[in-house]
Write an enzyme that holds these catalytic residues in place. Structure first.
Site, PDB file in Angstrom:
ATOM      1  CB  SER A   1      -0.926   0.019   1.220  1.00 35.29           C
ATOM      2  OG  SER A   1      -0.204   0.318   2.401  1.00 35.29           O
TER       3      SER A   1
ATOM      4  CE  LYS B   1      -3.665   2.844  12.237  1.00 32.79           C
ATOM      5  NZ  LYS B   1      -4.488   1.798  11.586  1.00 32.79           N
ATOM      6  CG  ASP B   2      -1.901  -2.001  10.983  1.00 33.73           C
ATOM      7  OD1 ASP B   2      -3.040  -1.701  11.383  1.00 33.73           O
ATOM      8  OD2 ASP B   2      -1.373  -1.512   9.966  1.00 33.73           O
TER       9      ASP B   2
ATOM     10  CB  SER C   1     -11.840   1.250  13.607  1.00 30.41           C
ATOM     11  OG  SER C   1     -11.626   1.239  14.990  1.00 30.41           O
ATOM     12  CG  LEU C   2     -15.657  -3.690  15.854  1.00 25.43           C
ATOM     13  CD1 LEU C   2     -15.507  -4.997  16.610  1.00 25.43           C
ATOM     14  CD2 LEU C   2     -17.125  -3.368  15.641  1.00 25.43           C
ATOM     15  NE  ARG C   3      -9.133   2.967  17.743  1.00 27.89           N
ATOM     16  CZ  ARG C   3      -9.132   4.195  17.222  1.00 27.89           C
ATOM     17  NH1 ARG C   3      -9.508   5.228  17.963  1.00 27.89           N
ATOM     18  NH2 ARG C   3      -8.757   4.404  15.982  1.00 27.89           N
ATOM     19  NE  ARG C   4     -10.241   5.441  13.363  1.00 26.56           N
ATOM     20  CZ  ARG C   4      -9.459   5.228  12.317  1.00 26.56           C
ATOM     21  NH1 ARG C   4      -9.936   4.585  11.253  1.00 26.56           N
ATOM     22  NH2 ARG C   4      -8.201   5.623  12.334  1.00 26.56           N
TER      23      ARG C   4
ATOM     24  NE  ARG D   1     -10.945  -3.512   5.217  1.00 22.26           N
ATOM     25  CZ  ARG D   1     -10.579  -4.745   4.913  1.00 22.26           C
ATOM     26  NH1 ARG D   1     -11.442  -5.740   5.035  1.00 22.26           N
ATOM     27  NH2 ARG D   1      -9.355  -5.009   4.508  1.00 22.26           N
TER      28      ARG D   1
ATOM     29  CG  ASN E   1      -5.757   2.542  -1.082  1.00 20.89           C
ATOM     30  OD1 ASN E   1      -6.577   3.435  -1.287  1.00 20.89           O
ATOM     31  ND2 ASN E   1      -5.167   1.883  -2.065  1.00 20.89           N
TER      32      ASN E   1
ATOM     33  NE  ARG F   1      -9.899   2.648   4.759  1.00 21.88           N
ATOM     34  CZ  ARG F   1      -9.753   2.125   5.956  1.00 21.88           C
ATOM     35  NH1 ARG F   1     -10.094   2.827   7.028  1.00 21.88           N
ATOM     36  NH2 ARG F   1      -9.258   0.913   6.114  1.00 21.88           N
TER      37      ARG F   1
ATOM     38  CB  CYS G   1      -5.471  -3.498  15.708  1.00 25.50           C
ATOM     39  SG  CYS G   1      -5.566  -4.627  14.299  1.00 25.50           S
TER      40      CYS G   1
END
Length: 311
Positions: free
Chosen positions: A12, A82-83, A128-131, A148, A150, A154, A241
């Site tokens: 990427s 973070k990954d 992201s579930l966190r977001r 989803r 890059n 997005r 993550c």
């Protein structure tokens, strides 16, 4: 140390920026060094039409790189920290954690000036579930849709009108020269970042002492202490993550402050704590924060998601 190094990287645009950043730093530090990149495709790169949380959260963007390290095909791998799962495979180690910059999540919209300005029912995109959990905790009236691809993919989906707004990492936008697309930086009180967000991790073989010494100049002690606490927290809850947790450490005058949350995916419940102590005790601080949140309702949230904490 060998004079020719091979860095493993995903293909990427952002991953290549990160790998080239480290490669250039190595060349500047040792002009006689030859550094080349090897492109590696990971599971997370192959599956682009399924939410990350559904395909497994650990090692989606790292496992293939780590296998190349173990078999000696590459000398080091550069990751977005973070990954990287909290548990590093046997035989590997993190030789350096770079100084952290641009840690926030960014609100991006072509129409609305801020998260607060979105009308009820607006469609906001994130993978992201966190977001998602923190967005819905703050704005339960929004529709959070999966996103989803890059960074450019997005942004194009936003520009094509598929979303009213999207959430991206500030670090990625900055690194790719897309900072002009940032509409609002979300404060940590609204959106606690992911474990390691904004930092790069350099992973290599644990027994390669000469390479570890050569990479030491890239390590930032404050960021390393803060992210050690964050990653210890993640390990204690048996998370990845792609679970609805956020944790962010900062170090000032030798004191580490760790803000952390465990949240229900629909935002209906958020367990939050702030833990402080000596930066020298970073792992203990991370573990303390995890224990506090697990005992304060976080264990029930994670168990409902099929996650069994190690503590």
């Amino acid at each position: 140390m060998k004079r020719n190094l091979t860095i493993g990287t995903r293909r990427s645009q952002l991953a290549l920026w990160q790998a080239n950043y480290v490669a250039e730093a190595l060349r500047r530090h040792d002009p006689e060094l030859t550094v080349q990149l090897q492109h590696i495709v990971t599971q997370g790169d192959k599956i682009l039409d399924v939410p990350l949380a559904r395909i497994g959260g650990k090692g989606l963007f790292t496992t293939e790189l780590e296998q190349r390290l173990l078999d000696g095909t590459i000398d080091l791998a550069v990751h977005s920290l973070k990954d990287l799962p909290a548990d590093v495979p046997d035989g590997l180690c993190l030789a350096a954690i770079t100084a952290r910059h641009h840690v926030h999540d960014a609100f991006v919209s072509n129409t609305y000036a801020s998260l607060e300005a979105l009308p009820a029912g607006a469609r906001i995109g994130t993978s992201s579930l966190r977001r998602k959990a923190q967005l819905l905790h703050t704005r339960p009236d929004l529709f959070v849709a999966d996103l989803r691809g890059n960074v450019d993919t997005r942004l194009k989906k936003l520009d094509d009108g598929q979303y009213d707004a999207i959430i991206l990492a500030e670090a990625g936008l900055q690194r790719l020269g897309r900072a002009d697309r940032i509409t609002q930086l979300l404060p940590v009180d609204t959106m606690i970042p992911a474990v390691g967000q904004g930092a790069l991790a350099i992973e290599t073989r644990a027994d390669d002492e000469s390479l570890k010494q050569a990479l030491a100049f890239l390590n930032d002690e404050g960021t390393a202490a803060a992210t050690t606490a964050e990653r210890t927290f993640l390990a204690a809850i048996n998370g990845s993550c792609q679970v609805p947790v956020g944790v962010y450490g900062t170090v000032q005058d030798g004191i580490l402050t760790l803000q952390s949350i465990i949240a229900a995916p629909d935002g209906s419940q958020v367990c939050r704590t702030t833990t402080r102590g000596s930066a020298a005790d970073s792992a203990a601080i991370g573990h303390e924060a995890a224990c506090t949140l697990l005992d304060d309702g976080g264990r029930r949230i994670l168990t409902d998601l099929g996650i069994i904490p190690t503590y």
